[in-house]
Design a protein around this motif. Structure first.
Motif, PDB file in Angstrom:
ATOM      1  N   ARG A 248       0.800  -1.223   0.000  1.00 45.14           N
ATOM      2  CA  ARG A 248       0.000   0.000   0.000  1.00 45.14           C
ATOM      3  C   ARG A 248       0.838   1.281   0.000  1.00 45.14           C
ATOM      4  O   ARG A 248       0.397   2.304  -0.483  1.00 45.14           O
ATOM      5  N   GLY A 249       2.046   1.246   0.601  1.00 39.71           N
ATOM      6  CA  GLY A 249       2.827   2.474   0.680  1.00 39.71           C
ATOM      7  C   GLY A 249       3.909   2.382   1.724  1.00 39.71           C
ATOM      8  O   GLY A 249       4.389   1.297   2.057  1.00 39.71           O
ATOM      9  N   THR A 250       4.300   3.527   2.273  1.00 38.16           N
ATOM     10  CA  THR A 250       5.401   3.574   3.234  1.00 38.16           C
ATOM     11  C   THR A 250       5.077   4.514   4.383  1.00 38.16           C
ATOM     12  O   THR A 250       4.350   5.505   4.230  1.00 38.16           O
ATOM     13  N   LEU A 251       5.644   4.203   5.532  1.00 44.27           N
ATOM     14  CA  LEU A 251       5.622   5.070   6.696  1.00 44.27           C
ATOM     15  C   LEU A 251       7.071   5.322   7.080  1.00 44.27           C
ATOM     16  O   LEU A 251       7.805   4.374   7.364  1.00 44.27           O
ATOM     17  N   CYS A 252       7.508   6.574   7.060  1.00 41.30           N
ATOM     18  CA  CYS A 252       8.903   6.909   7.341  1.00 41.30           C
ATOM     19  C   CYS A 252       8.992   7.862   8.524  1.00 41.30           C
ATOM     20  O   CYS A 252       8.291   8.874   8.572  1.00 41.30           O
ATOM     21  N   LEU A 253       9.861   7.521   9.473  1.00 42.97           N
ATOM     22  CA  LEU A 253      10.055   8.310  10.679  1.00 42.97           C
ATOM     23  C   LEU A 253      11.459   8.899  10.681  1.00 42.97           C
ATOM     24  O   LEU A 253      12.419   8.237  10.276  1.00 42.97           O
ATOM     25  N   TYR A 254      11.571  10.122  11.156  1.00 45.60           N
ATOM     26  CA  TYR A 254      12.842  10.845  11.159  1.00 45.60           C
ATOM     27  C   TYR A 254      13.130  11.363  12.572  1.00 45.60           C
ATOM     28  O   TYR A 254      12.224  11.845  13.258  1.00 45.60           O
ATOM     29  N   TRP A 255      14.417  11.292  12.953  1.00 46.29           N
ATOM     30  CA  TRP A 255      14.843  11.861  14.227  1.00 46.29           C
ATOM     31  C   TRP A 255      15.971  12.868  13.980  1.00 46.29           C
ATOM     32  O   TRP A 255      16.885  12.604  13.191  1.00 46.29           O
ATOM     33  N   ASN A 256      15.920  13.982  14.663  1.00 43.59           N
ATOM     34  CA  ASN A 256      16.951  15.002  14.492  1.00 43.59           C
ATOM     35  C   ASN A 256      18.303  14.550  15.016  1.00 43.59           C
ATOM     36  O   ASN A 256      19.345  14.990  14.542  1.00 43.59           O
ATOM     37  N   ASP A 257      18.285  13.666  16.030  1.00 43.79           N
ATOM     38  CA  ASP A 257      19.524  13.148  16.608  1.00 43.79           C
ATOM     39  C   ASP A 257      19.749  11.704  16.166  1.00 43.79           C
ATOM     40  O   ASP A 257      18.843  11.046  15.640  1.00 43.79           O
ATOM     41  N   ILE A 258      20.942  11.206  16.401  1.00 51.34           N
ATOM     42  CA  ILE A 258      21.250   9.802  16.110  1.00 51.34           C
ATOM     43  C   ILE A 258      20.717   8.948  17.254  1.00 51.34           C
ATOM     44  O   ILE A 258      21.055   9.162  18.419  1.00 51.34           O
ATOM     45  N   ILE A 259      19.876   7.991  16.923  1.00 53.78           N
ATOM     46  CA  ILE A 259      19.349   7.077  17.931  1.00 53.78           C
ATOM     47  C   ILE A 259      19.823   5.664  17.606  1.00 53.78           C
ATOM     48  O   ILE A 259      20.281   5.379  16.501  1.00 53.78           O
ATOM     49  N   THR A 260      19.714   4.775  18.569  1.00 51.81           N
ATOM     50  CA  THR A 260      20.116   3.382  18.369  1.00 51.81           C
ATOM     51  C   THR A 260      18.905   2.553  17.947  1.00 51.81           C
ATOM     52  O   THR A 260      17.757   2.895  18.264  1.00 51.81           O
ATOM     53  N   TYR A 261      19.190   1.473  17.246  1.00 46.68           N
ATOM     54  CA  TYR A 261      18.126   0.570  16.805  1.00 46.68           C
ATOM     55  C   TYR A 261      17.485  -0.091  18.017  1.00 46.68           C
ATOM     56  O   TYR A 261      18.174  -0.610  18.906  1.00 46.68           O
ATOM     57  N   ARG A 262      16.161  -0.071  18.070  1.00 45.56           N
ATOM     58  CA  ARG A 262      15.442  -0.698  19.174  1.00 45.56           C
ATOM     59  C   ARG A 262      14.325  -1.569  18.610  1.00 45.56           C
ATOM     60  O   ARG A 262      13.524  -1.113  17.792  1.00 45.56           O
ATOM     61  N   GLU A 263      14.291  -2.812  19.066  1.00 49.82           N
ATOM     62  CA  GLU A 263      13.276  -3.735  18.573  1.00 49.82           C
ATOM     63  C   GLU A 263      11.871  -3.259  18.938  1.00 49.82           C
ATOM     64  O   GLU A 263      10.933  -3.405  18.151  1.00 49.82           O
ATOM     65  N   ASP A 264      11.716  -2.675  20.134  1.00 56.22           N
ATOM     66  CA  ASP A 264      10.393  -2.234  20.545  1.00 56.22           C
ATOM     67  C   ASP A 264       9.905  -1.086  19.665  1.00 56.22           C
ATOM     68  O   ASP A 264       8.723  -1.001  19.332  1.00 56.22           O
ATOM     69  N   LEU A 265      10.823  -0.209  19.249  1.00 57.78           N
ATOM     70  CA  LEU A 265      10.451   0.896  18.373  1.00 57.78           C
ATOM     71  C   LEU A 265       9.994   0.378  17.013  1.00 57.78           C
ATOM     72  O   LEU A 265       8.966   0.826  16.477  1.00 57.78           O
ATOM     73  N   VAL A 266      10.729  -0.563  16.458  1.00 53.91           N
ATOM     74  CA  VAL A 266      10.359  -1.141  15.166  1.00 53.91           C
ATOM     75  C   VAL A 266       9.013  -1.857  15.274  1.00 53.91           C
ATOM     76  O   VAL A 266       8.150  -1.737  14.398  1.00 53.91           O
ATOM     77  N   ARG A 267       8.819  -2.570  16.368  1.00 51.58           N
ATOM     78  CA  ARG A 267       7.564  -3.295  16.558  1.00 51.58           C
ATOM     79  C   ARG A 267       6.382  -2.325  16.628  1.00 51.58           C
ATOM     80  O   ARG A 267       5.326  -2.551  16.019  1.00 51.58           O
ATOM     81  N   GLN A 268       6.553  -1.222  17.351  1.00 56.41           N
ATOM     82  CA  GLN A 268       5.481  -0.242  17.464  1.00 56.41           C
ATOM     83  C   GLN A 268       5.222   0.457  16.130  1.00 56.41           C
ATOM     84  O   GLN A 268       4.067   0.702  15.757  1.00 56.41           O
ATOM     85  N   ALA A 269       6.309   0.788  15.412  1.00 53.73           N
ATOM     86  CA  ALA A 269       6.145   1.433  14.107  1.00 53.73           C
ATOM     87  C   ALA A 269       5.427   0.508  13.136  1.00 53.73           C
ATOM     88  O   ALA A 269       4.568   0.942  12.361  1.00 53.73           O
ATOM     89  N   GLN A 270       5.757  -0.783  13.183  1.00 57.28           N
ATOM     90  CA  GLN A 270       5.087  -1.730  12.297  1.00 57.28           C
ATOM     91  C   GLN A 270       3.625  -1.900  12.673  1.00 57.28           C
ATOM     92  O   GLN A 270       2.754  -2.053  11.798  1.00 57.28           O
ATOM     93  N   GLN A 271       3.343  -1.827  13.974  1.00 58.92           N
ATOM     94  CA  GLN A 271       1.949  -1.908  14.413  1.00 58.92           C
ATOM     95  C   GLN A 271       1.145  -0.737  13.863  1.00 58.92           C
ATOM     96  O   GLN A 271       0.011  -0.909  13.404  1.00 58.92           O
ATOM     97  N   LEU A 272       1.744   0.448  13.901  1.00 55.28           N
ATOM     98  CA  LEU A 272       1.067   1.616  13.350  1.00 55.28           C
ATOM     99  C   LEU A 272       0.875   1.458  11.843  1.00 55.28           C
ATOM    100  O   LEU A 272      -0.210   1.745  11.304  1.00 55.28           O
ATOM    101  N   ALA A 273       1.927   1.001  11.144  1.00 58.98           N
ATOM    102  CA  ALA A 273       1.833   0.809   9.696  1.00 58.98           C
ATOM    103  C   ALA A 273       0.767  -0.223   9.345  1.00 58.98           C
ATOM    104  O   ALA A 273       0.010  -0.052   8.384  1.00 58.98           O
ATOM    105  N   ASP A 274       0.692  -1.296  10.117  1.00 59.72           N
ATOM    106  CA  ASP A 274      -0.304  -2.337   9.851  1.00 59.72           C
ATOM    107  C   ASP A 274      -1.721  -1.821  10.093  1.00 59.72           C
ATOM    108  O   ASP A 274      -2.660  -2.168   9.354  1.00 59.72           O
TER     109      ASP A 274
END
Length: 315
Positions: free
Chosen positions: A273-299
């Motif tokens: 269907r498309g894409t959901l892209c998130l941007y941060w002004n600072d450098i952040i570390t990869y977090r599984e919980d963040l990816v899981r929540q972002a995917q939940q929103l995308a779904d």
């Protein structure tokens, strides 16, 4: 002075309590759409002089201690006065139950907290028994966990009237619940060579120039954005200003000033269907919980997109 109606009063009260509350959160609390809240807030500011101001909480001390104290017979007030006079002690509460006193104290380090406990509590006169614990985090009315914004999004998405409104709602949820400084949502087919890609876009915190050039480069070069949709796979970039994946758009990234980036596919089942892209002004570390929540929103977004599949005109 104009009298506020019930809705204005509710919105004003929520913002007075927490000026950082997003329009989406306010809408969920008062039971109207985010668009209505946005219009009401604009009217309250422009016509009625409402101001949403910022306040700053003092930084929490590095080490905080709670001590339960059982005192010797007849020593309750003597011990309470002695502990309350110490500079490290924030408060002493007289209580009922197994322990007569609750002591709250703050320190520059855990070693200072230990020294205080040994010297003034364990070895302190008039104290028969004590129990201590460190404070890890303080949750107040203003910092308490917000309601499940994804559930709110799912409910409110069922009532919006167009794809543009739906994507606007997704942008609001992404910034409110995922901590992103900027967000971009696009719908359309996976093939970037199709002129209809993307059919509809919405964004927060990005310049129109950035969005337009990303769209053009996506069609001409098949850069990272369309490829997320094509391969149904999220991509995390810690620093887009130096990462090879953003090499063809480095000038755009530098002009926008963001660093970390997360792209998620938006799907309805197996349909892209498309894409959901998130941007941060600072450098952040990869977090599984963040990816899981972002995917939940995308779904959740993907669940509602089929209702607007006939909309194909650019936003």
């Amino acid at each position: 002075m104009r009298e506020f109606d019930a809705l204005d009063t509710k919105i004003f009260g929520l913002l007075a309590e927490n000026g950082r509350m997003s329009n989406l959160e306010v809408a969920a609390q008062v039971g109207v759409s985010e668009k209505t809240v946005r219009q009401r807030i604009r009217r309250l500011i422009e016509r009625d002089g409402m101001r949403v101001v910022a306040t700053m909480d003092l930084e929490a001390p590095p080490s905080r201690l709670i001590v339960l104290v059982r005192v010797e017979s007849g020593q309750r007030f003597v011990v309470a006065d002695r502990l309350a006079s110490l500079p490290q002690v924030d408060a002493v509460h007289l209580t009922t139950g197994a322990y007569e006193l609750i002591v709250l104290a703050s320190f520059e380090s855990d070693s200072d907290a230990l020294e205080f406990y040994v010297r003034h509590v364990e070895q302190g006169p008039g104290i028969a028994e004590s129990l201590s614990t460190h404070v890890v985090e303080t949750i107040t009315r203003g910092t308490a966990t917000r309601p499940d914004l994804f559930a709110q999004f799912d409910k409110q998405a069922s009532n919006v009237g167009s794809m543009s409104e739906l994507l606007d709602l997704a942008c609001d949820v992404a910034t409110a619940s995922l901590g992103a400084d900027r967000v971009h949502v696009a719908t359309g087919p996976a093939d970037p060579t199709l002129s209809a890609w993307p059919a509809t876009m919405r964004w927060r915190g990005l310049s129109s120039r950035y969005v337009e050039e990303i769209r053009i480069k996506g069609q001409a070069e098949g850069v990272i954005l369309p490829n997320i949709v094509k391969h149904n796979q999220h991509v995390f970039v810690a620093d887009a200003q130096t990462d090879p994946l953003f090499h063809s758009v480095t000038d755009l990234v530098l002009s926008e000033g963001f660093h970390s980036w997360l792209g998620m596919p938006v799907r309805t089942g197996d349909t892209r269907r498309g894409t959901l892209c998130l941007y941060w002004n600072d450098i952040i570390t990869y977090r599984e919980d963040l990816v899981r929540q972002a995917q939940q929103l995308a779904d959740t977004l993907g669940k509602h997109l089929p209702r607007y599949s006939s909309e194909s005109s650019p936003a």
